[in-house]
Write a protein that holds these residues in place. Structure first.
Motif, PDB file in Angstrom:
ATOM      1  N   THR A  32      24.951  43.254  36.837  1.00 58.14           N
ATOM      2  CA  THR A  32      25.371  42.181  35.928  1.00 58.14           C
ATOM      3  C   THR A  32      26.888  42.106  35.810  1.00 58.14           C
ATOM      4  O   THR A  32      27.414  41.443  34.911  1.00 58.14           O
ATOM      5  N   GLY A  33      27.586  42.790  36.703  1.00 60.95           N
ATOM      6  CA  GLY A  33      29.031  42.615  36.828  1.00 60.95           C
ATOM      7  C   GLY A  33      29.905  43.405  35.878  1.00 60.95           C
ATOM      8  O   GLY A  33      31.097  43.103  35.750  1.00 60.95           O
TER       9      GLY A  33
ATOM     10  N   VAL B  84      34.731  40.464  44.784  1.00 63.47           N
ATOM     11  CA  VAL B  84      33.400  40.007  45.192  1.00 63.47           C
ATOM     12  C   VAL B  84      32.374  40.999  44.656  1.00 63.47           C
ATOM     13  O   VAL B  84      32.490  42.203  44.893  1.00 63.47           O
ATOM     14  N   GLY B  85      31.407  40.493  43.916  1.00 61.53           N
ATOM     15  CA  GLY B  85      30.291  41.316  43.450  1.00 61.53           C
ATOM     16  C   GLY B  85      29.078  41.036  44.317  1.00 61.53           C
ATOM     17  O   GLY B  85      28.643  39.885  44.424  1.00 61.53           O
TER      18      GLY B  85
ATOM     19  N   MET C 174      19.793  39.869  38.436  1.00 60.61           N
ATOM     20  CA  MET C 174      20.929  40.586  37.851  1.00 60.61           C
ATOM     21  C   MET C 174      22.207  39.754  38.001  1.00 60.61           C
ATOM     22  O   MET C 174      23.018  39.662  37.080  1.00 60.61           O
ATOM     23  N   LEU C 175      22.387  39.130  39.169  1.00 62.74           N
ATOM     24  CA  LEU C 175      23.587  38.334  39.411  1.00 62.74           C
ATOM     25  C   LEU C 175      23.672  37.129  38.480  1.00 62.74           C
ATOM     26  O   LEU C 175      24.764  36.748  38.047  1.00 62.74           O
TER      27      LEU C 175
ATOM     28  N   MET D  74      30.185  36.150  42.774  1.00 64.58           N
ATOM     29  CA  MET D  74      28.952  36.937  42.801  1.00 64.58           C
ATOM     30  C   MET D  74      28.041  36.413  43.902  1.00 64.58           C
ATOM     31  O   MET D  74      27.704  35.219  43.916  1.00 64.58           O
ATOM     32  N   ILE D  75      27.655  37.277  44.834  1.00 65.15           N
ATOM     33  CA  ILE D  75      26.809  36.815  45.932  1.00 65.15           C
ATOM     34  C   ILE D  75      25.617  37.752  46.164  1.00 65.15           C
ATOM     35  O   ILE D  75      25.727  38.962  46.002  1.00 65.15           O
ATOM     36  N   VAL D  76      24.493  37.145  46.521  1.00 66.88           N
ATOM     37  CA  VAL D  76      23.312  37.929  46.896  1.00 66.88           C
ATOM     38  C   VAL D  76      23.541  38.469  48.303  1.00 66.88           C
ATOM     39  O   VAL D  76      23.899  37.722  49.215  1.00 66.88           O
TER      40      VAL D  76
END
Length: 242
Positions: free
Chosen positions: A68-69, A84-85, A92-93, A111-113
């Motif tokens: 969740t960053g 970049v997360g 969660m993202l 935020m990337i999968v």
């Protein structure tokens, strides 16, 4: 290396898919439950990680298993050009994106999968890479570390925060009671996924830590591997360079 622990014993899915499913299931109440379970101490651990990362004034930072960053948000104060997360859990993202938008940092944190073992980045892209409470969820640890090494710039820093097991009395005995009994019970009471917190404690107990993890880092090419136990050894911060 310890045996591979998976969240769902009766599932035919691979570990990677099971971990993504598990974190999707618990994403909505993960942050609140995490603060309760760690007694809030995990915030101070992340501050130590941020301090280590900031020593090199990184411009490009990758936070793997960003969840969740939390760590990505804390590293924004280092004023890098980009963070970049990356995470395999879209659930969660989504929670993380809301937190980032609320902090007005959507222009700084992306935020990337993605899969830590097959990342969509060029070689030598990032000045610093972090993983907090994520390396034990890798399906293939060596493959994940090799991939991290690939996208890290020469001279770049790799910092890992991960659970470990206290080795001294009485912390060793107390931690065992805590992870084997308290953590799963709290997880079952407050999470809709009844096995998630049992997996998190079991995977924590079976993961190599201290010098054993330093050796794994060095085997995969990282230099200057150091480990810093925190809070009597219930977690450890590892730093190394390419």
């Amino acid at each position: 290396m310890g045996k591979q622990v998976k969240p769902y014993k009766d599932s035919n899915l691979g570990k990677k898919e099971q971990v993504a499913q598990m974190f999707d299931n618990i994403s909505e109440n993960y942050d609140g439950l995490n603060r309760v379970i760690s007694l809030g101490i995990d915030v101070s651990w992340r501050k130590k990680v941020v301090k280590l990362v900031g020593e090199n004034n990184p411009k490009q930072i990758l936070d793997i298993a960003t969840g969740t960053g939390d760590l990505a948000l804390m590293m924004a104060k280092l004023n890098p050009e980009r963070i970049v997360g990356l995470d395999i859990s879209a659930g969660m993202l989504e929670v993380g994106k809301q937190k980032i938008a609320k902090a007005n940092l959507s222009g700084k944190i992306e935020m990337i999968v993605g899969d830590s073992e097959n990342m969509p980045f060029e070689d030598n892209t990032f000045d610093a890479i972090t993983v907090s409470f994520g390396v034990r969820n890798f399906e293939n640890l060596d493959k994940g570390l090799t991939e991290i090494y690939r996208v890290l710039k020469p001279g770049g820093k790799f910092v890992v925060l991960e659970t470990s097991n206290p080795t001294k009395f009485p912390f060793k005995q107390g931690y065992k009671l805590y992870t084997n009994f308290f953590l799963p019970i709290v997880g079952k009471l407050f999470s809709k996924d009844k096995v998630a917190y049992s997996y998190l404690s079991e995977s924590a107990n079976s993961f190599p830590f201290g010098k054993a993890f330093n050796n794994i880092l060095q085997k995969n090419g990282f230099k200057n591997a150091k480990n810093l136990p925190v809070t009597f050894g219930v977690a450890t911060i590892y730093s190394s360079t390419k």
